[in-house]
Design a protein around this motif. Structure first.
Motif, PDB file in Angstrom:
ATOM      1  N   SER A 168       0.850  -1.184   0.000  1.00  0.00           N
ATOM      2  CA  SER A 168       0.000   0.000   0.000  1.00  0.00           C
ATOM      3  C   SER A 168       0.889   1.239   0.000  1.00  0.00           C
ATOM      4  CB  SER A 168      -0.886   0.002   1.244  1.00  0.00           C
ATOM      5  OG  SER A 168      -0.081   0.166   2.407  1.00  0.00           O
ATOM      6  N   ASP A 169       0.288   2.410  -0.114  1.00  0.00           N
ATOM      7  CA  ASP A 169       1.054   3.657  -0.040  1.00  0.00           C
ATOM      8  C   ASP A 169       1.755   3.767   1.319  1.00  0.00           C
ATOM      9  OD1 ASP A 169       0.238   4.328  -2.580  1.00  0.00           O
ATOM     10  OD2 ASP A 169      -1.350   5.692  -1.921  1.00  0.00           O
ATOM     11  N   GLU A 170       1.058   3.376   2.376  1.00  0.00           N
ATOM     12  CA  GLU A 170       1.663   3.416   3.718  1.00  0.00           C
ATOM     13  C   GLU A 170       2.842   2.445   3.811  1.00  0.00           C
ATOM     14  OE1 GLU A 170       0.539   2.479   8.378  1.00  0.00           O
ATOM     15  OE2 GLU A 170      -1.070   2.649   6.909  1.00  0.00           O
ATOM     16  N   ASP A 171       2.671   1.255   3.242  1.00  0.00           N
ATOM     17  CA  ASP A 171       3.771   0.275   3.230  1.00  0.00           C
ATOM     18  C   ASP A 171       4.973   0.847   2.483  1.00  0.00           C
ATOM     19  OD1 ASP A 171       2.045  -1.546   4.490  1.00  0.00           O
ATOM     20  OD2 ASP A 171       1.441  -2.450   2.583  1.00  0.00           O
ATOM     21  N   ASP A 172       4.714   1.504   1.349  1.00  0.00           N
ATOM     22  CA  ASP A 172       5.798   2.092   0.557  1.00  0.00           C
ATOM     23  C   ASP A 172       6.548   3.149   1.365  1.00  0.00           C
ATOM     24  OD1 ASP A 172       5.094   0.469  -1.559  1.00  0.00           O
ATOM     25  OD2 ASP A 172       4.013   2.042  -2.647  1.00  0.00           O
ATOM     26  N   ARG A 173       5.808   3.963   2.119  1.00  0.00           N
ATOM     27  CA  ARG A 173       6.464   4.973   2.964  1.00  0.00           C
ATOM     28  C   ARG A 173       7.327   4.314   4.031  1.00  0.00           C
ATOM     29  NH1 ARG A 173       1.508   7.497   1.983  1.00  0.00           N
ATOM     30  NH2 ARG A 173       0.544   6.676   3.871  1.00  0.00           N
ATOM     31  N   ASP A 174       6.824   3.221   4.624  1.00  0.00           N
ATOM     32  CA  ASP A 174       7.607   2.500   5.641  1.00  0.00           C
ATOM     33  C   ASP A 174       8.879   1.900   5.039  1.00  0.00           C
ATOM     34  OD1 ASP A 174       5.656   3.115   7.492  1.00  0.00           O
ATOM     35  OD2 ASP A 174       4.719   1.124   7.445  1.00  0.00           O
ATOM     36  N   LEU A 175       8.771   1.353   3.839  1.00  0.00           N
ATOM     37  CA  LEU A 175       9.938   0.764   3.181  1.00  0.00           C
ATOM     38  C   LEU A 175      10.953   1.834   2.807  1.00  0.00           C
ATOM     39  CD1 LEU A 175       8.083  -1.863   0.967  1.00  0.00           C
ATOM     40  CD2 LEU A 175       9.480  -2.332   2.990  1.00  0.00           C
ATOM     41  N   LEU A 176      10.468   2.974   2.359  1.00  0.00           N
ATOM     42  CA  LEU A 176      11.357   4.092   2.049  1.00  0.00           C
ATOM     43  C   LEU A 176      12.063   4.582   3.318  1.00  0.00           C
ATOM     44  CD1 LEU A 176      12.427   5.918  -0.157  1.00  0.00           C
ATOM     45  CD2 LEU A 176      10.460   7.417   0.215  1.00  0.00           C
TER      46      LEU A 176
END
Length: 190
Positions: A168-176
């Protein structure tokens, strides 16, 4: 100001050292990729417990017919014995990280499918009731005391798409954020 002279001395040893450490970290991203793999595993396990796609939409419900005959985890979608969830793998190599499952039915569940069944002859197995009449539920051949041959017509089984892989967008932010932390630690020398 004729004759004024300004001299600036820069010590670039610290900056050079930080850049060298950052380059080393980028040349060997395995520790970062291992952290990302662990985070992706947590994300996807959570997805199985929430029964939702990466975008937050609920998975398509089980068909009433399948739900009725499903003995284990009858209230859970994509979970019978937990095999699909337990096949999540992340493989790290020189090219990066590949994450997913090696099971073909993982793709079928993710994208959906239409399965064409050919017409066929089969044997149906039943268990007799106490009064000698034949029951109306199928049983395994080893538990059967009555068998009947039957023809099964050609038919199609429809499996709806239930997206379970992805971020998700939130997951992408966490990975970044994981990547930023990795680079920050590398450049700070910690």
């Amino acid at each position: 100001m004729a004759g004024a002279h300004i001299e600036i001395n820069l010590n670039n040893q610290s900056a050079s050292s930080s850049l060298s450490t950052a380059v080393e970290a980028l040349e060997n991203p395995r520790p970062l990729l291992a952290n990302i793999r662990e985070h992706l595993t947590r994300i996807h396990r959570k997805r199985f417990s929430e029964q939702k796609a990466p975008d937050g939409t609920p998975w398509a419900p089980l068909s009433p017919r399948y739900r009725k005959r499903k003995r284990q985890n009858s209230d859970k979608i994509l979970v019978l014995r937990g095999y699909l969830m337990n096949t999540l793998r992340g493989v790290i190599d020189d090219d990066g990280l590949a994450f997913g499952t090696d099971r073909a039915y993982g793709a079928v569940q993710h994208f959906g499918a239409q399965i064409q069944h050919q017409a066929r002859d089969t044997t149906l197995y039943f268990k007799r009731n106490r009064d000698g009449s034949v029951g109306n539920r199928f049983v395994k051949s080893g538990r059967s005391d009555f068998a009947q041959d039957a023809k099964v017509g050609a038919h199609t089984t429809e499996i709806p798409a239930r997206p379970w892989l992805g971020t998700s967008d939130e997951d992408d932010r966490d990975l970044l954020a994981l990547a930023r932390d990795y680079l920050a630690k590398a450049t700070s020398g910690r």
